[in-house]
Design an enzyme around this catalytic site. Structure first.
Site, short mmCIF file in Angstrom:
data_model
loop_
_atom_site.label_atom_id
_atom_site.label_comp_id
_atom_site.label_asym_id
_atom_site.label_seq_id
_atom_site.Cartn_x
_atom_site.Cartn_y
_atom_site.Cartn_z
N LYS A 56 -11.78 5.70 0.33
CA LYS A 56 -11.30 5.79 -1.05
C LYS A 56 -12.32 5.26 -2.05
O LYS A 56 -12.89 4.19 -1.87
CB LYS A 56 -9.98 5.01 -1.15
CG LYS A 56 -9.36 4.95 -2.53
CD LYS A 56 -8.00 4.27 -2.45
CE LYS A 56 -7.36 4.04 -3.80
NZ LYS A 56 -5.99 3.49 -3.68
N HIS B 211 -1.25 2.66 1.82
CA HIS B 211 -0.87 3.16 0.50
C HIS B 211 0.01 4.41 0.65
O HIS B 211 -0.07 5.14 1.62
CB HIS B 211 -2.16 3.51 -0.27
CG HIS B 211 -1.97 3.75 -1.73
ND1 HIS B 211 -1.35 4.88 -2.24
CD2 HIS B 211 -2.36 3.02 -2.82
CE1 HIS B 211 -1.36 4.83 -3.56
NE2 HIS B 211 -1.96 3.72 -3.94
N CYS C 279 -5.44 -1.40 -7.21
CA CYS C 279 -6.56 -0.87 -6.42
C CYS C 279 -7.90 -0.93 -7.16
O CYS C 279 -8.86 -1.54 -6.70
CB CYS C 279 -6.28 0.58 -6.02
SG CYS C 279 -4.69 0.86 -5.26
N ASN D 67 -5.10 -5.50 -2.58
CA ASN D 67 -4.00 -6.16 -3.30
C ASN D 67 -2.85 -6.35 -2.33
O ASN D 67 -2.92 -5.96 -1.17
CB ASN D 67 -3.56 -5.37 -4.53
CG ASN D 67 -3.37 -3.89 -4.29
OD1 ASN D 67 -4.17 -3.07 -4.75
ND2 ASN D 67 -2.32 -3.52 -3.55
N ASP E 199 -5.61 -0.78 2.06
CA ASP E 199 -5.09 -0.38 0.75
C ASP E 199 -3.61 -0.76 0.66
O ASP E 199 -2.78 -0.18 1.36
CB ASP E 199 -5.28 1.13 0.59
CG ASP E 199 -5.13 1.59 -0.86
OD1 ASP E 199 -4.71 0.78 -1.70
OD2 ASP E 199 -5.45 2.76 -1.13
N HIS F 273 -11.73 5.84 -6.05
CA HIS F 273 -10.76 5.48 -7.09
C HIS F 273 -11.38 4.63 -8.21
O HIS F 273 -10.77 3.70 -8.71
CB HIS F 273 -9.56 4.73 -6.47
CG HIS F 273 -8.38 4.70 -7.41
ND1 HIS F 273 -7.32 3.84 -7.25
CD2 HIS F 273 -8.10 5.44 -8.52
CE1 HIS F 273 -6.44 4.03 -8.22
NE2 HIS F 273 -6.89 5.00 -9.00
N LYS G 40 2.56 -5.97 -5.28
CA LYS G 40 1.50 -5.25 -5.98
C LYS G 40 1.84 -5.08 -7.46
O LYS G 40 2.99 -4.88 -7.82
CB LYS G 40 1.29 -3.89 -5.32
CG LYS G 40 0.26 -3.01 -6.01
CD LYS G 40 0.12 -1.67 -5.32
CE LYS G 40 -0.88 -0.78 -6.05
NZ LYS G 40 -1.05 0.53 -5.39
#
Length: 927
Positions: free
Chosen positions: A134, A221, A82, A280, A44, A136, A295
């Protein structure tokens, strides 16, 4: 797909259209036992420069080992944020198609439940599936949208964008940590917990079934948190924030190491495909070096991410691959690798790149990556269009750090990519299929596809009596550039007249075997050869063009001779001659699955032409995949053999029109255009797709645009023709732009008749009745149309959207034929380009070679179809004595009903009057 020049060795081989022997194929695991397990390790916000094998600050020995044991994808792209990346990976579709353009918020719909996901497909194939980490992708309160109802048998992790690594609380302080919908409270560092859960599931799996596991780490992250012991490891050389970041990456690497060890301990190494990548690029704390950006940006730093695929025994360990690829390709690539069949009712943007990975080669393609800004990457070129409309252009091969913007110096390239991006945005908005099949589909596409016709031949290898350059006198006609085969000029001074032009194409695949080579050519009046020796040729190669396997050659000169006879018109303007542009084609099947390169050629031998007007011009040459013809055993499949659909699946639109869903949704699209023209079928004695290949065109330099402004640069008009249906009509909206070469207008040099008019972009709407009716009071034109049976102006429209006029330019005036260009058209005083007779240059998708009844080429405004000139093989309709045409140029048969035929060289050329009731929405009714 690009047609790039190679110089392969040539061996004498005999051509075979079809083989019945067993063939070697690209290595596949589709039937391997046991079935391959799939493990996706998704970081992430991990940047390109954050991994050890790219020089990162953190120690990543396990990721580095994975890279050494697998294939490193050096041109792999994710998305700037993300949620779009995760959605694209799970669906194989551009996330903008279903409303995800950035990070999904709790109140957003997120990933719609109607989208088919990767785990659902693997689950149906008998796999155990799990998501660890994750999600999301939104819909936090919708139970039907939870991961365990989207194809995952197990879910362990968190639902929102991020959590506290130790407390496991979300942005609002609530615990966001669960197992299969049940919120749980656990102690531990989240990265460790996720890795440990993956190990637990591997050890506790059902050993009778393969598994597909997505481990979606939240590292590195925000929030930047890590165990103190790991942070202290880096404090001596990094500041506190950077040391924490490095520790987060280090922790994830250790977790990955434990997962790989568990795979080894269970003796699953050779049966498990492992993918490692990031969603990313990094934020500022990480590093995307040497790339620019971070990002949430579409510069390389935001989207160009590390990716490794390890598949022992299938992919060569320790290698690098330069294939342009993206995270939305993982779905189909892994499905093919595992032998899992896929089907989708919705258009996919990802493609399977498994064969490119196995072979270690790269194929040409185009991808679009976007959030607020858009990036379109085609091979080495990348164009960025920002949300405010500004653009930048970079050549990534020579400038991977995006330091030099070339938008102002490479305006042609920028214009092409911007046009393609605009088309793609429309496709996304309408959720339509991608037509540019450089990605493995059936639509023709090449790097040169947007260039002016003929420019792609600038790279052709030319031998013998042939040249590349301007075709004809530009003062007289606008044919652009192309190849000139010279049957009356001994260019190489060897006392023989022979020449050839060739392009190399890698647009072939072991997974698709049938293709069509076609050219657009014009044989000048005095071009001549002995032994019919004007030909198309395909040579087949393997190993990237190094090993010649076979060749196939077909003579096309008999078609030239037949068309000279059938389409001759003595009244044609002598300053141009009697030649016409035609499509010449041959269908072929690659004789071996190993073929990865073809050499496409057009050439001649035994030339005997006179010095003047003795050239054969070629302004385009390409190859496209086609469906397997029904007559598979035919030695030379006819171009007209349009693959017939499964009639049980067709959807009636009215009259003779049908929609072919081709295995997709049965609801007809809101409109038909160049992206789906091959799904709009017309019923005759068989099903045809009359608009396929005819719905896009060019607004050429020298034309006028819709507002009357002079056009300075060629502009591609992909939606030149758009079709919709009402209960009573086919409604055609057309720009009225010819999709073929024309004479130069205005005719300032008076090479024709001094026509002062321009070709101008129009906004025409035509209504074609679905159920045309006979007019009992119909009457045909007399010799001079003095009875005004047909009005002046438009009387019908061709399948490329260009209008038909009657045979006369003015009432009582002589036949208009002598005023026309090679394609039988010219502009009116209202700047409308139009045809007065058979428009031989209309690019019908199934070329009319006189081998059978002609195809539909347009419609009169009474709704009845206009067919090409042939009634049957070798028989022109005007010469048919058993079922002769009437004065309207119309006759009737059981399969087609009443229909018109064009009559080359014979009055009234197109139609002799309206046999049916005129649709008054197109013109006023007859007085």
């Amino acid at each position: 797909m690009p047609l790039s020049i190679l110089r392969p060795s040539r061996l004498a081989c005999y051509a075979l259209v079809m083989l019945t022997v067993s063939l070697l194929t690209v290595p596949s695991v589709a039937h391997a036992e046991p079935r391959k397990n799939i493990v996706i390790l998704l970081a992430d916000d991990l940047g390109w420069g954050d991994v050890g094998y790219h020089g990162g600050s953190a120690q990543t020995p396990n990721i580095d080992r994975l890279a050494a044991e697998g294939v490193r994808l050096n041109r792999f792209y994710a998305y700037p944020a993300c949620s779009p990346a995760r959605a694209a990976m799970l669906t194989g579709r551009f996330p903008g198609r279903y409303g995800i353009s950035g990070p999904v918020r709790p109140r957003d719909e997120g990933l719609p439940v109607g989208e088919q996901l990767l785990p659902e497909v693997f689950q149906k194939a008998g796999y155990q599936t799990s998501l660890i980490g994750k999600w999301h992708l939104g819909q936090l309160t919708n139970a039907e949208a939870h991961p365990i109802r989207r194809g995952f048998d197990q879910f362990y992790g968190f639902m929102d964008a991020s959590v506290d690594y130790f407390q496991h609380t979300g942005l609002r302080g609530q615990i966001d940590w669960q197992r299969n919908e049940r919120t749980i409270s656990e102690d531990g560092y989240s990265t460790d917990l996720l890795a440990d859960e993956a190990v637990r599931q591997i050890n506790a799996r059902n050993k009778r079934k393969p598994f597909c596991m997505v481990v979606s780490f939240n590292a590195p992250h925000t929030p930047f948190q890590a165990p103190e012991k790991l942070i202290s490891k880096y404090r001596s050389r990094l500041d506190e924030r950077a040391a924490t970041y490095a520790a987060m990456v280090d922790s994830m690497d250790q977790g990955i190491g434990r997962i790989l060890t568990a795979i080894d301990k269970q003796h699953l190494r050779d049966d498990t495909i492992v993918v490692f990548t990031s969603d990313n690029g990094a934020v500022r704390t990480g590093t995307n070096e040497p790339f620019r950006g971070q990002k949430r940006e579409v510069y390389e730093g935001g989207i160009h991410v590390p990716c490794v695929i390890r598949a022992p025994g299938l992919l060569k360990a320790g290698t690098e691959n330069e294939q342009l690829s993206a995270i939305h390709d993982l779905f189909l690539t892994l499905a093919e690798a595992a032998g899992v069949s896929t089907s989708s009712a919705k258009p996919l943007d990802g493609v399977s790149l498994w064969s490119q990975l196995v072979l270690g080669k790269a194929a040409s393609r185009t991808i679009v990556i976007a959030e607020n800004d858009h990036a379109i990457i085609r091979d080495d070129w990348k164009l960025i269009q920002f949300a405010d409309g500004k653009t930048e252009l970079y050549n990534l091969r020579s400038d991977p750090t995006e330091a030099k913007d070339l938008a102002n110096s490479k305006t042609n390239v920028a214009s092409q990519l911007l046009s393609k991006l605009a088309q793609y945005k429309v496709i996304v908005q309408t959720d339509s299929p991608v037509p540019t099949s450089d990605d493995g589909g059936h639509a023709r596409h090449s790097v040169e596809a947007d260039l002016q016709e003929g420019e792609s031949l600038a790279t052709a290898t030319i031998i013998g009596d042939a040249k590349y350059g301007v075709l004809g006198d530009p003062r007289t006609e606008s044919n652009g550039r192309g190849v000139r085969l010279l049957s009356g000029e001994d260019v190489d001074r060897n006392s023989t007249f022979a020449g050839e032009a060739s392009l190399i194409s890698t647009a072939v695949s072991p997974h698709h075997r049938w293709y069509r080579l076609y050219i657009s050519g014009l044989a000048q009046d005095n071009f001549d050869v002995n032994q019919d020796d004007l030909y198309l040729k395909v040579e087949f190669f393997q190993r990237g063009g190094a090993d010649s396997l076979d060749l196939l050659k077909e003579r096309i000169y008999p078609q030239v001779l037949q068309e000279r006879k059938d389409f001759f018109d003595k009244d044609t303007n002598e300053s141009l001659g009697h030649s016409t542009w035609r499509t010449y084609a041959m269908d072929f099947r690659t004789p071996f699955a190993e073929i990865d390169t073809v050499k496409l050629s057009v050439g001649f031998a035994s030339g005997k032409g006179e010095p003047k007007r003795s050239e054969f011009w070629v302004n385009s040459m390409d190859v496209e995949p086609i469906d397997t013809p029904q007559k598979y055993l035919a030695a030379s499949p006819a171009i007209r053999d349009f693959p017939q659909p499964d009639t049980a699946t067709l959807v009636a639109l009215g009259g003779r029109w049908y929609f072919d869903p081709k295995g997709g949704q049965r609801t007809p699209p809101k409109q038909f255009d160049y992206t789906n023209a091959d799904q709009l079928l017309y019923k005759t004695d068989r099903y045809e797709a009359p608009f396929a290949g005819n719905m896009s065109s060019w607004l050429r330099a020298g034309y006028l645009d819709f507002d009357g402004n002079p056009v300075e640069k060629d502009q591609h008009k992909p939606y030149a023709v758009v079709i919709t249906f009402t209960d009573d009509h086919l409604v055609m909206r057309s720009r009225n732009l010819p999709n073929h070469p024309t004479a130069t207008f205005p005719d300032r040099w008076r090479m024709l008749d001094g026509n002062p008019s321009y070709i101008k972009e129009q906004a025409n709407t035509w209504y074609i009745p679905l159920e045309p009716k006979r007019d009992p009071n119909a009457f045909a034109m007399d010799e001079k149309n003095s009875n005004q049976a047909l009005p002046m102006g438009a009387i019908g429209v061709a399948t490329n959207g260009v209008i038909f006029f009657n045979s006369f330019d003015h009432i009582f005036e002589t036949d208009a034929v002598w005023r026309l260009d090679r394609c039988c058209g010219h502009p009116s005083p209202q700047q409308q380009y139009h045809y007065h007779k058979y428009p031989v240059c209309v690019k019908t998708p199934w070329s009319d070679e006189g081998q059978a009844h002609s195809n539909v080429i347009g419609f009169a405004f009474d709704g009845f179809p206009v067919y090409g000139p042939y009634e049957s093989k070798g028989l022109l309709a005007k010469d048919d004595t058993k079922n002769p045409l009437n004065d309207f140029n119309l006759h009737e048969d059981a399969d087609r009903g009443p229909h018109y035929h064009v009559t080359p060289g014979e009055y009234p050329h197109i139609i002799g009057g309206y046999w049916g009731q005129l649709e008054t929405m197109n013109r006023p009714g007859r007085r």
